[in-house]
Design a protein around this motif. Structure first.
Motif, mmCIF file in Angstrom:
data_model
loop_
_atom_site.group_PDB
_atom_site.id
_atom_site.type_symbol
_atom_site.label_atom_id
_atom_site.label_comp_id
_atom_site.label_asym_id
_atom_site.label_seq_id
_atom_site.Cartn_x
_atom_site.Cartn_y
_atom_site.Cartn_z
ATOM 1 N N ILE A 72 10.634 -13.813 47.087
ATOM 2 C CA ILE A 72 9.811 -13.234 46.013
ATOM 3 C C ILE A 72 10.535 -13.460 44.687
ATOM 4 C CG2 ILE A 72 8.746 -11.138 45.077
ATOM 5 C CD1 ILE A 72 8.725 -9.980 47.914
ATOM 6 N N ARG A 73 9.834 -14.063 43.752
ATOM 7 C CA ARG A 73 10.407 -14.310 42.434
ATOM 8 C C ARG A 73 10.872 -12.995 41.792
ATOM 9 N NH1 ARG A 73 7.068 -17.921 38.203
ATOM 10 N NH2 ARG A 73 7.208 -19.272 39.998
ATOM 11 N N GLY A 74 12.079 -12.984 41.251
ATOM 12 C CA GLY A 74 12.580 -11.791 40.555
ATOM 13 C C GLY A 74 13.143 -10.722 41.464
ATOM 14 N N GLN A 75 13.291 -11.037 42.754
ATOM 15 C CA GLN A 75 13.705 -10.011 43.719
ATOM 16 C C GLN A 75 14.837 -10.502 44.626
ATOM 17 O OE1 GLN A 75 12.534 -6.743 44.244
ATOM 18 N NE2 GLN A 75 11.680 -7.046 42.219
ATOM 19 N N ALA A 76 15.755 -11.311 44.090
ATOM 20 C CA ALA A 76 16.743 -11.977 44.966
ATOM 21 C C ALA A 76 17.584 -10.993 45.770
ATOM 22 C CB ALA A 76 17.645 -12.886 44.127
ATOM 23 N N ALA A 77 18.035 -9.892 45.142
ATOM 24 C CA ALA A 77 18.913 -8.962 45.864
ATOM 25 C C ALA A 77 18.131 -8.219 46.949
ATOM 26 C CB ALA A 77 19.535 -7.967 44.880
ATOM 27 N N ALA A 131 12.718 -5.945 38.634
ATOM 28 C CA ALA A 131 12.473 -7.392 38.665
ATOM 29 C C ALA A 131 13.367 -8.103 37.659
ATOM 30 C CB ALA A 131 11.007 -7.669 38.344
ATOM 31 N N ALA A 132 14.064 -9.135 38.122
ATOM 32 C CA ALA A 132 14.944 -9.923 37.236
ATOM 33 C C ALA A 132 15.297 -11.223 37.923
ATOM 34 C CB ALA A 132 16.231 -9.159 36.940
ATOM 35 N N PRO A 133 15.338 -12.335 37.161
ATOM 36 C CA PRO A 133 15.815 -13.577 37.776
ATOM 37 C C PRO A 133 17.288 -13.433 38.156
ATOM 38 C CG PRO A 133 15.427 -13.842 35.410
ATOM 39 C CD PRO A 133 14.941 -12.484 35.768
ATOM 40 N N LEU A 134 17.701 -14.208 39.142
ATOM 41 C CA LEU A 134 19.019 -14.041 39.776
ATOM 42 C C LEU A 134 20.171 -13.905 38.777
ATOM 43 C CD1 LEU A 134 20.281 -15.784 42.929
ATOM 44 C CD2 LEU A 134 21.715 -15.772 40.903
#
Ligand code: NAD
Length: 255
Positions: free
Chosen positions: A152-157, A99-102
């Motif tokens: 989903i927040r934190g899951q952009a990739a 989990a990480a912001p973009l």
């Protein structure tokens, strides 16, 4: 007596060494299919093949990194060499995203995730479809996710890859609909597998947190996804193509 819907069929499964892939390979084998199991993890994959062979069908384990075009091409060529044909493919191998912001996703992390979770399905289909056309058609199921239909927040990739898989599935379905090939996707919710253990941390609190997203109040099982893949791949699913089947205990329904 167990149904034998897949007797005489040659089935190719990626990510077969664990979780949803293993359960699905075993389900196909228990219904009479010959199965090629492809995974980067040779130990888990060999164990899946041993379990599949216990069901009586032929089971061949092939070490295959789905981010490698040559590994995929070789694995599909070997399937046709071993079984003389390819009828069904389940393109399922995947990895999770920490989990990480973009902005905090490293460029090489993005590339690796897209390679394994999205480009792999393109490459698999690129080499599976010609082999299937040799025998007049076949069925392909790609593993997307609930993350293929919501953000989903934190899951952009991961979310981008799983959305991409649905677009890829729909377009491939249209390209080959008149040539006897059906292409569908499954979109699992929270499923009890080693991946989900890593994602939740495997602790009682972590498990409770993810189960809290499930209206049915529990995780799904890998066997519950396998049964949907078998339905889509069988004659019962003969009019389904381009479909992204969400199997998620209601997780995405009320969002
Ligand atoms: P898992 O980690 O138990 O199994 C994944 C398998 O893929 C492993 O055997 C692993 O070795 C293999 N794999 C990973 N990278 C690979 C590579 N480069 N080449 C070949 N094989 C590789 O996970 P799972 O939960 O069974 O996940 C299977 C699929 O389902 C994945 O695509 C995942 O994104 C998707 N999914 C899982 C869940 C869930 O809750 N478990 C939910 C939605 C979607």
């Amino acid at each position: 007596m167990t149904e034998r819907r897949f007797a005489g069929k040659a089935v190719f499964v990626t990510g077969a060494g664990s979780g949803i892939g293993r359960a699905t390979a075993l389900a196909f084998a228990s219904e009479g299919a010959d199965v090629v199991l492809a995974d980067i993890d040779a130990v888990g994959n060999d164990e899946s093949a041993r379990l599949a062979a216990e069901h009586g069908g032929r089971a061949v384990a092939i070490r295959c990194d789905v981010s490698s075009s040559s590994d995929i091409r070789n694995a599909i060529e070997r399937t046709v060499e071993e079984f003389g044909r390819l009828d069904i493919a389940f393109n399922n191998a995947g990895i999770e995203q920490p989990a990480a912001p973009l902005v905090d996703i490293e460029e090489d992390e993005w590339t690796r995730l897209i390679d394994i979770d999205l480009r792999s399905a393109f490459l698999c289909m690129k080499y599976q479809i010609p082999a299937m056309l040799e025998n007049g058609g076949g069925s392909i199921v790609n593993t997307s996710s609930g993350a293929g239909v919501i953000g989903i927040r934190g899951q952009a990739a991961y979310v981008a890859a799983k959305h991409g898989l649905i677009g890829l599935t729909k377009s491939a379905a249209l390209d080959y609909a008149d040539q006897g090939i059906r292409v569908n996707a499954v979109c699992p919710g929270i499923i009890e597998t080693p991946m989900m253990d890593r994602f939740s941390g495997g602790t009682p609190e972590g498990r409770a947190r993810v189960i809290g997203q499930e209206p049915v109040g529990r995780m799904g099982t890998a066997a519950e996804i396998a049964s949907a893949v078998l339905w889509l791949s069988s004659d019962l699913g003969s009019f389904a193509t381009g479909h992204a089947m969400v199997i998620d205990g209601g997780q995405t329904v009320g969002l």
